[in-house]
Motif scaffolding. Structure first.
Motif, PDB file in Angstrom:
ATOM      1  N   ARG A 134       0.862  -1.182   0.000  1.00  0.00           N
ATOM      2  CA  ARG A 134       0.000   0.000   0.000  1.00  0.00           C
ATOM      3  C   ARG A 134       0.901   1.236   0.000  1.00  0.00           C
ATOM      4  NH1 ARG A 134      -5.192   0.943   3.976  1.00  0.00           N
ATOM      5  NH2 ARG A 134      -6.059   2.757   2.846  1.00  0.00           N
ATOM      6  N   VAL A 135       0.758   2.062  -1.011  1.00  0.00           N
ATOM      7  CA  VAL A 135       1.633   3.229  -1.177  1.00  0.00           C
ATOM      8  C   VAL A 135       0.777   4.482  -1.250  1.00  0.00           C
ATOM      9  CG1 VAL A 135       3.413   4.299  -2.582  1.00  0.00           C
ATOM     10  CG2 VAL A 135       3.258   1.806  -2.473  1.00  0.00           C
ATOM     11  N   HIS A 136       1.212   5.491  -0.528  1.00  0.00           N
ATOM     12  CA  HIS A 136       0.533   6.785  -0.573  1.00  0.00           C
ATOM     13  C   HIS A 136       1.440   7.796  -1.279  1.00  0.00           C
ATOM     14  CE1 HIS A 136      -1.869   4.878   2.612  1.00  0.00           C
ATOM     15  NE2 HIS A 136      -2.825   5.747   2.278  1.00  0.00           N
ATOM     16  N   VAL A 137       0.846   8.558  -2.157  1.00  0.00           N
ATOM     17  CA  VAL A 137       1.560   9.621  -2.857  1.00  0.00           C
ATOM     18  C   VAL A 137       0.823  10.925  -2.636  1.00  0.00           C
ATOM     19  CG1 VAL A 137       2.427   8.042  -4.623  1.00  0.00           C
ATOM     20  CG2 VAL A 137       0.285   9.280  -5.011  1.00  0.00           C
ATOM     21  N   ASN A 157       3.856  -0.625  -6.844  1.00  0.00           N
ATOM     22  CA  ASN A 157       4.873  -1.056  -5.896  1.00  0.00           C
ATOM     23  C   ASN A 157       5.605   0.170  -5.376  1.00  0.00           C
ATOM     24  OD1 ASN A 157       6.538  -2.654  -4.365  1.00  0.00           O
ATOM     25  ND2 ASN A 157       7.250  -3.924  -6.065  1.00  0.00           N
ATOM     26  N   ALA A 158       6.382  -0.006  -4.299  1.00  0.00           N
ATOM     27  CA  ALA A 158       7.232   1.065  -3.766  1.00  0.00           C
ATOM     28  C   ALA A 158       8.609   0.958  -4.404  1.00  0.00           C
ATOM     29  CB  ALA A 158       7.338   0.952  -2.247  1.00  0.00           C
ATOM     30  N   GLY A 205       9.698   6.306  -3.289  1.00  0.00           N
ATOM     31  CA  GLY A 205       8.557   6.759  -4.057  1.00  0.00           C
ATOM     32  C   GLY A 205       7.667   5.588  -4.403  1.00  0.00           C
ATOM     33  N   ALA A 206       6.763   5.838  -5.341  1.00  0.00           N
ATOM     34  CA  ALA A 206       5.835   4.808  -5.790  1.00  0.00           C
ATOM     35  C   ALA A 206       6.058   4.541  -7.261  1.00  0.00           C
ATOM     36  CB  ALA A 206       4.393   5.255  -5.539  1.00  0.00           C
ATOM     37  N   ASN A 232       6.325   9.789  -2.990  1.00  0.00           N
ATOM     38  CA  ASN A 232       5.268   9.512  -2.021  1.00  0.00           C
ATOM     39  C   ASN A 232       5.006  10.733  -1.157  1.00  0.00           C
ATOM     40  OD1 ASN A 232       7.269   9.576  -0.050  1.00  0.00           O
ATOM     41  ND2 ASN A 232       7.607   7.371  -0.154  1.00  0.00           N
TER      42      ASN A 232
END
Length: 471
Positions: free
Chosen positions: A331-334, A367-368, A372-373, A446
């Motif tokens: 789970r990636v937040h940007v 993916n991370a 970053g993402a 991110n």
């Protein structure tokens, strides 16, 4: 009245003449002082020898002092032994005793008599007597005065020559600037291929011409891209308009039933829809170039955003019996503008669906990656040949022109996707070098690295983030 500043050539001339005149003045004063010192040193040496001669005669043969005169060349002297003393007639006549009273020193000194003649006077003392002598220094002063006049007269001539020479040299030095200015006048929008002459790329004027030529190259490239963009846009606009006109003319010339008229109207609406999408794409790119796009950055769950885009496009994949896979590793937040990122992803995934044959597979993975993402869009289509990969993000550029037009593309989707990703501080690249299938990779900063992403933005994109414009 405002006084116009002098030209560069005039300023160089004045500086050259001023510095050279100052050097000549300092040199002239130095010569005058040096020559005067040498002449006075010789005169003082002669005066010292005369005093030594008088002292020797006084000690050995005092009576012979009266014989000192024209035969010995010593006409001005005085000997004081505490008694009557002796002195020459000329010494008494010129009143040189007052010179000793005034000076009161054994060092040589200059003294001017009442009649205007100048003398060099020196005295020497012993335990039992005092000796003084003098030499006429009028000729020495006349010599120095003549030398001073000659040097002072030569200074204006030197200044005049410095001005003339400086003006000539400044003209020679600035001649490359004149040549560059003349060549620059010949360069217009129609002749941007011309360049300024560069005689020596290592000197100052050569570096200036090189920088100017680099600027011309960038301008030429910008003009060429503008011309190409205008030509491509005109061509893309003309194609649907021509199709609509042809369909309309055929419908007017031949009587048709209601079903045929519905087909004609449907065909025209399809072309209108194509025109609408083209105009909207051009409007987006125009706003992007002018920096009039207001971004609304916010924290985004990238996996959820990509999943929503895939849900919207899945119906297109189902029509071609394609398998549309989605995988979010972590789970990636940007932080970015949701609308722009969604637009970029829509274009990328829609492109993959469009160019992947029936029954193919499109894989999207989140993916991370390095703070970053990363989003990877992979398809099983025909791929992009290596000769086209460098220009795949150019506007209106298509690998297969005829097939792209039939599919409804105009060659702006990837250009818009690249701008949208870069506007959010990210980057997009074609990562595959295979002949089967394509792999596009999007990297976004991110939420915790927003400032670093902002620093990586190009200047025009950073200005776009700071500008406000209505849609």
């Amino acid at each position: 009245m405002r006084i116009r500043p002098p030209s560069v050539r005039a300023r160089l001339t004045f500086w050259h003449a001023g510095v050279l005149t100052l050097i000549v003045c300092v040199f002239s004063v130095g010569i005058l002082l040096f020559v005067g010192a040498r002449l006075y040193a010789g005169l003082d040496a002669q005066l010292g020898r005369e005093i030594a001669t008088i002292s020797k005669i006084f000690r050995e043969e005092p009576d012979e002092l009266r014989d000192l005169g024209p035969d010995w060349g010593i006409t001005l002297f005085q000997v004081d032994d505490g008694g009557a003393g002796q002195q020459s007639e000329a010494w008494e006549r010129e009143g040189l005793s007052r010179a000793l009273q005034k000076g009161g020193s054994t060092s040589p000194l200059s003294w001017t008599a009442p009649d205007g003649r100048s003398y060099r006077v020196q005295s020497a003392s012993d335990s039992s007597y005092h000796v003084a002598a003098a030499i006429d220094e009028t000729s020495l002063r006349d010599t120095l005065w003549t030398l001073a006049i000659i040097l002072a007269t030569g200074i204006p001539f030197a200044a005049g020559l410095a001005i003339a020479g400086g003006y000539f040299l400044a003209g020679r030095v600035l001649s490359p600037v004149g040549a560059m200015a003349q060549k620059a006048r010949e360069i217009t929008a129609e002749s941007l291929a011309k360049r300024l002459p560069v005689d020596n790329a290592e000197d100052e004027f050569g570096r200036l011409a090189t920088v100017f030529n680099d600027t011309l190259s960038r301008l030429q490239d910008a003009f060429e891209r503008l011309r190409r963009f205008t030509a491509d846009a005109s061509h893309e606009l003309r194609t649907p308009l021509t199709a609509m006109r042809s369909v309309g003319e055929v419908a007017l010339q031949n009587p048709l039933d209601a079903v045929a008229y519905r087909d004609v109207i449907g065909s025209m609406l399809e072309e209108v829809d194509r025109l609408t999408r083209l105009v909207e794409s051009l409007l987006i790119l125009t706003r992007a170039d002018s920096g009039k796009v207001q971004l609304a950055p916010e924290a985004l769950d990238l996996g959820a955003l990509v999943g929503h885009v895939i849900d919207q496009l899945r119906v297109l994949a189902d029509e071609k019996h394609q398998e549309l896979r989605f995988r979010a590793v972590v789970r990636v937040h940007v932080r970015g503008d949701a609308a722009l990122i969604r637009h970029a992803l829509m274009n990328l995934i829609h492109n993959a669906i469009k160019y992947t044959p029936n029954g193919g597979t499109i894989s999207v993975e989140v993916n991370a990656a390095g703070g970053g993402a990363m989003i990877e869009v992979r398809d099983t289509g025909p791929g992009i040949p290596a000769t086209h990969q460098d220009r795949i993000f150019d506007r209106f550029y298509r690998v297969d022109t005829s097939r792209s037009r039939e599919a409804g593309g105009v060659g702006l989707g990837l250009a818009i996707a690249r701008w949208a990703v870069e506007a959010n501080g990210g980057q997009i690249e074609l990562a595959s070098d295979m002949t089967e299938g394509s792999l596009f990779r999007v990297i976004l900063p991110n939420a915790s690295t927003e400032s670093a992403g902002d620093r990586q933005l190009p200047n025009e994109l950073r200005r776009a983030k700071q500008s406000i414009a209505s849609p």
